[in-house]
Write a protein that holds these residues in place. Structure first.
Motif, PDB file in Angstrom:
ATOM      1  N   TYR A 237       0.834  -1.204   0.000  1.00  0.00           N
ATOM      2  CA  TYR A 237       0.000   0.000   0.000  1.00  0.00           C
ATOM      3  C   TYR A 237       0.871   1.256   0.000  1.00  0.00           C
ATOM      4  O   TYR A 237       0.668   2.188  -0.777  1.00  0.00           O
ATOM      5  CB  TYR A 237      -0.910   0.012   1.230  1.00  0.00           C
ATOM      6  CG  TYR A 237      -2.196  -0.754   1.076  1.00  0.00           C
ATOM      7  CD1 TYR A 237      -3.060  -0.512   0.011  1.00  0.00           C
ATOM      8  CD2 TYR A 237      -2.566  -1.708   2.018  1.00  0.00           C
ATOM      9  CE1 TYR A 237      -4.245  -1.203  -0.119  1.00  0.00           C
ATOM     10  CE2 TYR A 237      -3.748  -2.415   1.902  1.00  0.00           C
ATOM     11  CZ  TYR A 237      -4.591  -2.158   0.829  1.00  0.00           C
ATOM     12  OH  TYR A 237      -5.763  -2.843   0.693  1.00  0.00           O
ATOM     13  N   ASN A 238       1.830   1.303   0.926  1.00  0.00           N
ATOM     14  CA  ASN A 238       2.660   2.498   1.089  1.00  0.00           C
ATOM     15  C   ASN A 238       3.510   2.768  -0.144  1.00  0.00           C
ATOM     16  O   ASN A 238       3.740   3.922  -0.514  1.00  0.00           O
ATOM     17  CB  ASN A 238       3.555   2.348   2.323  1.00  0.00           C
ATOM     18  CG  ASN A 238       2.753   2.335   3.611  1.00  0.00           C
ATOM     19  OD1 ASN A 238       1.656   2.881   3.666  1.00  0.00           O
ATOM     20  ND2 ASN A 238       3.284   1.699   4.646  1.00  0.00           N
TER      21      ASN A 238
ATOM     22  N   SER B 269       2.803   2.001  -3.325  1.00  0.00           N
ATOM     23  CA  SER B 269       1.941   2.569  -4.368  1.00  0.00           C
ATOM     24  C   SER B 269       1.494   3.983  -4.015  1.00  0.00           C
ATOM     25  O   SER B 269       1.427   4.869  -4.875  1.00  0.00           O
ATOM     26  CB  SER B 269       0.724   1.673  -4.586  1.00  0.00           C
ATOM     27  OG  SER B 269       1.104   0.407  -5.063  1.00  0.00           O
ATOM     28  N   LYS B 270       1.199   4.199  -2.731  1.00  0.00           N
ATOM     29  CA  LYS B 270       0.763   5.524  -2.296  1.00  0.00           C
ATOM     30  C   LYS B 270       1.846   6.565  -2.528  1.00  0.00           C
ATOM     31  O   LYS B 270       1.579   7.663  -3.034  1.00  0.00           O
ATOM     32  CB  LYS B 270       0.388   5.483  -0.818  1.00  0.00           C
ATOM     33  CG  LYS B 270      -0.029   6.833  -0.249  1.00  0.00           C
ATOM     34  CD  LYS B 270      -0.327   6.727   1.243  1.00  0.00           C
ATOM     35  CE  LYS B 270      -0.652   8.101   1.824  1.00  0.00           C
ATOM     36  NZ  LYS B 270      -0.910   8.013   3.284  1.00  0.00           N
ATOM     37  N   SER B 271       3.096   6.221  -2.176  1.00  0.00           N
ATOM     38  CA  SER B 271       4.190   7.169  -2.371  1.00  0.00           C
ATOM     39  C   SER B 271       4.413   7.458  -3.849  1.00  0.00           C
ATOM     40  O   SER B 271       4.710   8.590  -4.237  1.00  0.00           O
ATOM     41  CB  SER B 271       5.476   6.634  -1.741  1.00  0.00           C
ATOM     42  OG  SER B 271       5.956   5.493  -2.439  1.00  0.00           O
TER      43      SER B 271
ATOM     44  N   LEU C 123       2.112   7.342  -6.236  1.00  0.00           N
ATOM     45  CA  LEU C 123       1.014   8.189  -6.701  1.00  0.00           C
ATOM     46  C   LEU C 123       1.257   9.654  -6.327  1.00  0.00           C
ATOM     47  O   LEU C 123       1.029  10.569  -7.121  1.00  0.00           O
ATOM     48  CB  LEU C 123      -0.317   7.704  -6.122  1.00  0.00           C
ATOM     49  CG  LEU C 123      -0.832   6.362  -6.637  1.00  0.00           C
ATOM     50  CD1 LEU C 123      -2.089   5.954  -5.876  1.00  0.00           C
ATOM     51  CD2 LEU C 123      -1.112   6.419  -8.132  1.00  0.00           C
ATOM     52  N   GLN C 124       1.737   9.887  -5.100  1.00  0.00           N
ATOM     53  CA  GLN C 124       1.999  11.256  -4.654  1.00  0.00           C
ATOM     54  C   GLN C 124       3.132  11.886  -5.463  1.00  0.00           C
ATOM     55  O   GLN C 124       3.037  13.045  -5.885  1.00  0.00           O
ATOM     56  CB  GLN C 124       2.347  11.255  -3.163  1.00  0.00           C
ATOM     57  CG  GLN C 124       1.177  10.907  -2.258  1.00  0.00           C
ATOM     58  CD  GLN C 124       1.579  10.771  -0.795  1.00  0.00           C
ATOM     59  OE1 GLN C 124       2.720  10.442  -0.477  1.00  0.00           O
ATOM     60  NE2 GLN C 124       0.639  11.019   0.101  1.00  0.00           N
TER      61      GLN C 124
ATOM     62  N   ASN D 160       0.212   2.265 -11.019  1.00  0.00           N
ATOM     63  CA  ASN D 160       0.280   2.215  -9.559  1.00  0.00           C
ATOM     64  C   ASN D 160      -1.119   2.167  -8.936  1.00  0.00           C
ATOM     65  O   ASN D 160      -1.308   1.563  -7.880  1.00  0.00           O
ATOM     66  CB  ASN D 160       1.058   3.422  -9.031  1.00  0.00           C
ATOM     67  CG  ASN D 160       2.554   3.197  -9.045  1.00  0.00           C
ATOM     68  OD1 ASN D 160       3.117   2.566  -8.163  1.00  0.00           O
ATOM     69  ND2 ASN D 160       3.205   3.712 -10.081  1.00  0.00           N
ATOM     70  N   SER D 161      -2.078   2.801  -9.577  1.00  0.00           N
ATOM     71  CA  SER D 161      -3.468   2.702  -9.095  1.00  0.00           C
ATOM     72  C   SER D 161      -3.971   1.267  -9.208  1.00  0.00           C
ATOM     73  O   SER D 161      -4.661   0.763  -8.309  1.00  0.00           O
ATOM     74  CB  SER D 161      -4.372   3.638  -9.909  1.00  0.00           C
ATOM     75  OG  SER D 161      -4.001   4.989  -9.739  1.00  0.00           O
TER      76      SER D 161
ATOM     77  N   MET E 207      -2.436  -0.829  -6.444  1.00  0.00           N
ATOM     78  CA  MET E 207      -3.112  -0.610  -5.164  1.00  0.00           C
ATOM     79  C   MET E 207      -4.460  -1.326  -5.141  1.00  0.00           C
ATOM     80  O   MET E 207      -4.846  -1.914  -4.123  1.00  0.00           O
ATOM     81  CB  MET E 207      -3.289   0.895  -4.920  1.00  0.00           C
ATOM     82  CG  MET E 207      -3.920   1.223  -3.567  1.00  0.00           C
ATOM     83  SD  MET E 207      -3.903   2.990  -3.191  1.00  0.00           S
ATOM     84  CE  MET E 207      -2.186   3.227  -2.752  1.00  0.00           C
TER      85      MET E 207
END
Length: 258
Positions: A5-6, A8-10, A12-13, A240-241, A244
């Motif tokens: 999760y982290n 992919s989240k990073s 995306l940001q 990346n979406s 996730m």
């Protein structure tokens, strides 16, 4: 374990920041003197993988999973833009290093590479926002006399009247000790950070470029490259979406067996 999760989240940001900068570059492809932004990424810390997480082979060594990515820096690329001839003597471009100094309505001196100046009704050399170009030893315009205005490569402002050349002022150029000493202020302007000592073309003319009268500097944005960067960033964002989403589906399936 929330590493997938982290990660992919990073991503995306970071990619969202990249898309914002690329969009800003594309929007300013025709802005006079605009310097495009370069974006750089860096890896986040690695997390060690242990037997508590997954069964490991004896030959695996010291496995780890990258914790993601972040934007390391975004900075203007101050490379020289192309020069376009306009024929207006008050249109100025810098061929080389340096910035013009202008004073805004608040009395603050700003730096810019945008040389689209003109003569105001008050007799000052200003840009379209009314910011006044810095001049040394300037003679009031009402004392210039009638004649052609000639601005030399070294910044001397001359008025040719009846075959006689009169110098009425000099345009200084400014250079910060390093590019982190100035901050973007919008409208193609840069604010000088507090405590910064600027180098001027009066003190060290060899460190500066030449002023080209009758020319404007083009934006340094490469439109084709920027569109390519935008497409690649959008594709990476989409992937990346999907990662996730797949991770969420896997965790949902695992929870059904708990």
């Amino acid at each position: 374990m929330r590493i997938p999760y982290n990660t992919s989240k990073s991503a995306l940001q970071a990619l969202q920041h990249k898309l914002n900068h690329v969009s800003h570059n594309i929007a300013n492809v025709s802005t006079i003197g605009f310097k495009h932004k370069d974006v750089q990424f860096t890896e986040l810390l690695h997390n060690a993988v242990t037997e508590n997480d997954v069964r490991l082979s004896e030959e695996v060594g010291n496995p780890s999973l990258n914790a993601g990515v972040k934007m390391a820096s975004s900075k203007n690329n101050f490379s020289q833009g192309g020069l376009t001839q306009t024929g207006d003597p008050f249109h100025l471009a810098i061929a080389g290093n340096g910035f013009f100094g202008v004073t805004n309505a608040d009395g603050e001196m700003m730096l810019t590479r945008d040389g689209a100046f003109h003569l105001s009704t008050e007799g000052q050399i200003v840009n379209d926002r009314g910011d006044v170009l810095e001049l040394n030893n300037a003679v009031p315009v009402d004392q210039w006399g009638q004649g052609d205005v000639i601005i030399t490569k070294s910044g001397d402002v001359n008025v040719l009247t009846n075959g006689q050349t009169n110098t009425v002022g000099q345009i200084p150029l400014y250079l910060p000790p390093h590019h982190t000493a100035i901050t973007e202020a919008g409208d193609n302007m840069y604010r000088v950070n507090e405590g910064t000592q600027l180098l001027t073309s009066v003190e060290d003319p060899e460190a500066f470029g030449a002023i080209a009268s009758g020319y404007l500097e083009e934006s340094t944005v490469d439109l084709a490259q920027s569109i390519t960067d935008m497409m690649m960033s959008q594709r990476a964002y989409s992937l990346n979406s999907k990662v996730m989403q797949s991770t969420d589906e896997i965790y949902s399936l695992i929870n059904q067996f708990n």
